[in-house]
Design a protein around this motif. Structure first.
Motif, PDB file in Angstrom:
ATOM      1  N   HIS A 254       0.841  -1.189   0.000  1.00 17.01           N
ATOM      2  CA  HIS A 254       0.000   0.000   0.000  1.00 17.01           C
ATOM      3  C   HIS A 254       0.878   1.241   0.000  1.00 17.01           C
ATOM      4  O   HIS A 254       1.599   1.484   0.969  1.00 17.01           O
TER       5      HIS A 254
ATOM      6  N   HIS B 174       3.756   0.976   3.003  1.00 19.47           N
ATOM      7  CA  HIS B 174       3.752  -0.088   4.015  1.00 19.47           C
ATOM      8  C   HIS B 174       3.086  -1.321   3.427  1.00 19.47           C
ATOM      9  O   HIS B 174       2.461  -1.259   2.368  1.00 19.47           O
TER      10      HIS B 174
ATOM     11  N   ASP C 148       0.316  -4.161   4.459  1.00 21.38           N
ATOM     12  CA  ASP C 148      -0.732  -4.503   5.417  1.00 21.38           C
ATOM     13  C   ASP C 148      -0.799  -6.012   5.549  1.00 21.38           C
ATOM     14  O   ASP C 148      -1.183  -6.707   4.606  1.00 21.38           O
TER      15      ASP C 148
ATOM     16  N   ARG D  56      -2.480  -9.157   7.176  1.00 17.72           N
ATOM     17  CA  ARG D  56      -3.815  -9.390   7.734  1.00 17.72           C
ATOM     18  C   ARG D  56      -4.057 -10.882   7.944  1.00 17.72           C
ATOM     19  O   ARG D  56      -3.798 -11.694   7.053  1.00 17.72           O
TER      20      ARG D  56
END
Ligand code: MN
Length: 509
Positions: A29, A35, A37, A39
């Motif tokens: 992103h 960064h 992400d 998840r």
């Protein structure tokens, strides 16, 4: 630890998700700051960290990871542009796969508890990330001069997947579309890798069945000389080998309309003239290898398909073709937003008495309408008899809205040539006239994919067009087949590339 081979099976059946496994997803992103992400699917939501330098396979790296709020499950599949607000920027799905508890710590069985306690040990089985990890909360307090989030460290254990110096930035592409963040930002189409000349030569040498490697994945392909589609105009029939070679070669051109979408496959295991005919296969069969990407539909009702196939490159197209699933129907929406169509679809469906010239008259009227309305769109021939028009829309439309728009548009166009069009839905009440079928604008109603084979003699394919080709006297709805469409692609490319990244507002009609 358990031994995962190169194309691993998921590590056992785990409670949690619709298909009994836990997913992880990583998005790259580019927001205010780049960064990744990271998840994890835990209890139906995505527990998330933002990892500025990205996760690694290098056990020497301790990657700072900022704990962020849980995200809804569907969001993990998002790839595209966030136009405004928090997170404004571009996103690719950088990795995905399964996570499991680290079997070396059998006491840690509840992820939510482990995370609440500040130390979570897990195994990842992804496309890029593999092996044992720990993510651990640091004691540094939040606040002054730093981000207000909780700081954690992500560390890869020393195991057989550890690679010293492994840098995530050396592998920036999306696992769905093969795009980089720059490609997404610039609206450049994704391109899956095609089989190489050498790989195609190997396919020719396989007898009736054998192992074949395409784009790094080896799979067994079978019954290669079985004729599935008769030839046309006295040409030889189309074998499974030829269908497999076709899809392994056309894969890059299918990326933009298949990546990130659930697929309905029309299968013809006995060929198009077989007793069974074709039937739609939506769920992923139990025998599918672990690397075949699946999307669990969070909105599936009772009796509905819960786990859909996603096609993500030449290997999965080959797998589908080997399974005689050669007519491909992608959803109009993506997995990230299943209720939001990416296109408004016009379907010019000729009746028995509709001449090709009549179909062209209708298509040209839509061309005039698109021009007057200032909308970017492209037609495609269906590979059978019809023409469809794909109109890209910005995020946020409902199927109700695109359906209403296409209904109003179709009624306007049909009103110009009332003798050509019927508004009766029952086929036998249509008097052989064409139908302008706006009802295709619904979730899980699908139109055939560009470059999909159609189940007709000669294996014609659906092909996107430039608007001025509607005036070409040689145009036919089934003009191109798997044997000659590549000449066209070499000469003029894929006309639907013009639709990539186009975010349009539909005007009031
Ligand atoms: Mn983010």
């Amino acid at each position: 630890m358990r031994d995962f081979d190169d194309s691993p099976e998921p590590p056992g059946e785990l409670a949690g998700s619709a298909d009994g496994r836990h997913r992880f997803l990583v998005q790259r992103h580019r927001a205010t700051r780049l960064h990744f992400d990271l998840r994890f699917e835990v209890d139906g939501a995505l527990v998330s960290w933002a990892v500025p330098k990205g996760p690694s396979l290098d056990p020497q790296r301790k990657s700072l990871a900022m704990k962020v709020e849980d995200h809804p499950y569907a969001y993990g599949w998002f790839e595209g542009i966030i136009p405004s607000g928090y997170g404004k920027g571009d996103v690719v799905l950088w990795d995905d796969g399964w996570w499991d508890h680290d079997p070396e710590y059998p006491d840690q069985v509840d992820a939510a508890e482990a995370i609440a306690a500040g130390e979570f040990k897990f195994v990842l089985i992804g496309r890029k990330l593999r092996g044992r990890y720990v993510i651990v909360k640091t004691s540094r307090p939040a606040g002054k001069g730093r981000s207000s989030g909780e700081e954690w460290l992500l560390i890869h254990k020393k195991d057989q997947y550890a690679i010293a110096g492994w840098n995530p930035e050396d592998y920036p592409q999306s696992v769905l579309s093969n795009r980089t963040n720059e490609d997404v930002a610039e609206g450049r189409p994704g391109r899956w890798k095609a089989a190489t000349e050498d790989e195609l030569a190997e396919l020719d040498h396989i007898k009736t069945k054998g192992d074949w490697t395409v784009d790094g994945i080896t799979q067994q392909i079978t019954n290669l000389d079985k004729a599935l589609i008769p030839g046309r105009n006295g040409e030889p029939p189309i074998t499974k080998r030829e269908l497999i070679a076709y899809y392994a070669t056309v894969a890059p051109w299918m990326t933009t309309t298949l990546a990130g979408r659930p697929i309905n496959l029309n299968r013809f295991p006995d060929g198009i003239e077989g007793a069974k005919g074709g039937f739609f296969h939506k769920s992923v069969p139990a025998h599918a290898p672990a690397w075949v990407r699946r999307w669990p539909n969070p909105n599936a009702g009772k009796g509905e398909t819960r786990e859909y196939l996603m096609l993500d490159g030449a290997p999965s197209l080959v797998w589908a073709a080997n399974f005689a699933g050669f007519e491909i129907h992608p959803w109009t929406s993506t997995c990230a937003s299943p209720d939001e169509p990416s296109y408004a679809l016009v379907d010019i469906d000729p009746g028995e008495n509709t001449a090709w010239d009549d179909t062209l008259v209708l298509a040209r009227l839509f061309r005039v309408a698109m021009d007057k309305l200032g909308l970017v769109a492209r037609p495609k021939v269906s590979g059978q008899r019809g023409i469809q028009i794909w109109i890209p829309v910005k995020a946020g439309y409902s199927f109700r809205q695109t359906s209403d728009f296409v209904e109003a548009l179709s009624k306007t166009v049909g009103g110009v040539v009332p003798d050509l069009v019927s508004w009766k839905w029952k086929k036998n009440a249509r008097r052989g006239l064409a139908r302008l079928d706006y009802t295709q604008n619904q979730v899980n109603k699908t139109l055939v994919a560009p470059y999909s084979v159609r189940p007709r003699p000669g294996a014609p394919v659906s092909v996107p067009l430039e608007w001025d080709e509607l005036d070409d006297p040689d145009l036919r709805p089934d003009r191109w087949t798997i044997r000659d469409v590549f000449h066209r692609l070499d000469e003029i490319g894929n006309s639907f590339d013009a639709l990539v990244g186009v975010q349009q507002t539909l005007p009031e009609l």
